[in-house]
Scaffold this motif. Structure first.
Motif, PDB file in Angstrom:
ATOM      1  N   PRO A  44      21.586  -5.194  34.967  1.00 39.43           N
ATOM      2  CA  PRO A  44      20.962  -5.464  33.670  1.00 39.43           C
ATOM      3  C   PRO A  44      19.458  -5.735  33.754  1.00 39.43           C
ATOM      4  CG  PRO A  44      22.274  -7.333  34.363  1.00 39.43           C
ATOM      5  CD  PRO A  44      22.507  -6.241  35.366  1.00 39.43           C
ATOM      6  N   LYS A  45      18.965  -6.075  34.936  1.00 38.91           N
ATOM      7  CA  LYS A  45      17.538  -6.381  35.081  1.00 38.91           C
ATOM      8  C   LYS A  45      16.705  -5.139  35.372  1.00 38.91           C
ATOM      9  CE  LYS A  45      18.336 -11.076  36.586  1.00 38.91           C
ATOM     10  NZ  LYS A  45      18.214 -12.044  37.658  1.00 38.91           N
ATOM     11  N   CYS A  46      17.131  -4.324  36.364  1.00 38.73           N
ATOM     12  CA  CYS A  46      16.314  -3.187  36.778  1.00 38.73           C
ATOM     13  C   CYS A  46      16.909  -1.832  36.381  1.00 38.73           C
ATOM     14  CB  CYS A  46      16.077  -3.219  38.280  1.00 38.73           C
ATOM     15  SG  CYS A  46      17.579  -3.103  39.260  1.00 38.73           S
ATOM     16  N   ALA A  47      18.094  -1.803  35.814  1.00 36.50           N
ATOM     17  CA  ALA A  47      18.754  -0.589  35.316  1.00 36.50           C
ATOM     18  C   ALA A  47      19.012   0.455  36.401  1.00 36.50           C
ATOM     19  CB  ALA A  47      17.960   0.019  34.168  1.00 36.50           C
ATOM     20  N   THR A  48      19.330  -0.005  37.614  1.00 41.46           N
ATOM     21  CA  THR A  48      19.689   0.924  38.683  1.00 41.46           C
ATOM     22  C   THR A  48      21.184   0.778  38.987  1.00 41.46           C
ATOM     23  OG1 THR A  48      19.134  -0.706  40.378  1.00 41.46           O
ATOM     24  CG2 THR A  48      17.398   0.825  39.736  1.00 41.46           C
ATOM     25  N   LYS A  49      21.748   1.831  39.585  1.00 40.83           N
ATOM     26  CA  LYS A  49      23.155   1.788  39.960  1.00 40.83           C
ATOM     27  C   LYS A  49      23.344   0.835  41.133  1.00 40.83           C
ATOM     28  CE  LYS A  49      24.346   6.493  38.670  1.00 40.83           C
ATOM     29  NZ  LYS A  49      24.849   7.785  39.154  1.00 40.83           N
ATOM     30  N   CYS A  50      24.406   0.055  41.075  1.00 37.28           N
ATOM     31  CA  CYS A  50      24.691  -0.902  42.135  1.00 37.28           C
ATOM     32  C   CYS A  50      26.179  -0.834  42.461  1.00 37.28           C
ATOM     33  CB  CYS A  50      24.312  -2.307  41.683  1.00 37.28           C
ATOM     34  SG  CYS A  50      24.563  -3.540  42.950  1.00 37.28           S
TER      35      CYS A  50
END
Length: 76
Positions: A41-47
């Motif tokens: 939710p902070k950096c919008a990257t897949k985790c």
């Protein structure tokens, strides 16, 4: 068509139905997310790492005059 397959069609595509119970005129649907990753939710990257699991309750529209609550187990 069986009751389980009908219930599966009512859910979102990335949820699977684990079990369902009835308590005091309310039907609880216990679901689990099946997506292989989440979006930060902070950096919008897949985790793809898993920190924890959390249960979220969502109140849905009544089905045949019984309340419906989705209990979704999702990753954090």
């Amino acid at each position: 068509m069986s009751e389980k397959s009908i219930t599966q069609h009512l859910l979102l595509p990335e949820l699977i139905l684990v079990k369902e119970t009835i308590k005091l005129k309310t039907k609880f649907f216990y679901c689990q997310k099946t997506s292989p990753f989440e979006v930060c939710p902070k950096c919008a990257t897949k985790c793809s790492t898993i920190y924890d699991h959390v249960n979220v309750k969502i109140k849905d529209a009544p089905i045949r005059n019984k309340g419906a609550i989705l209990v979704i187990r999702k990753r954090r």
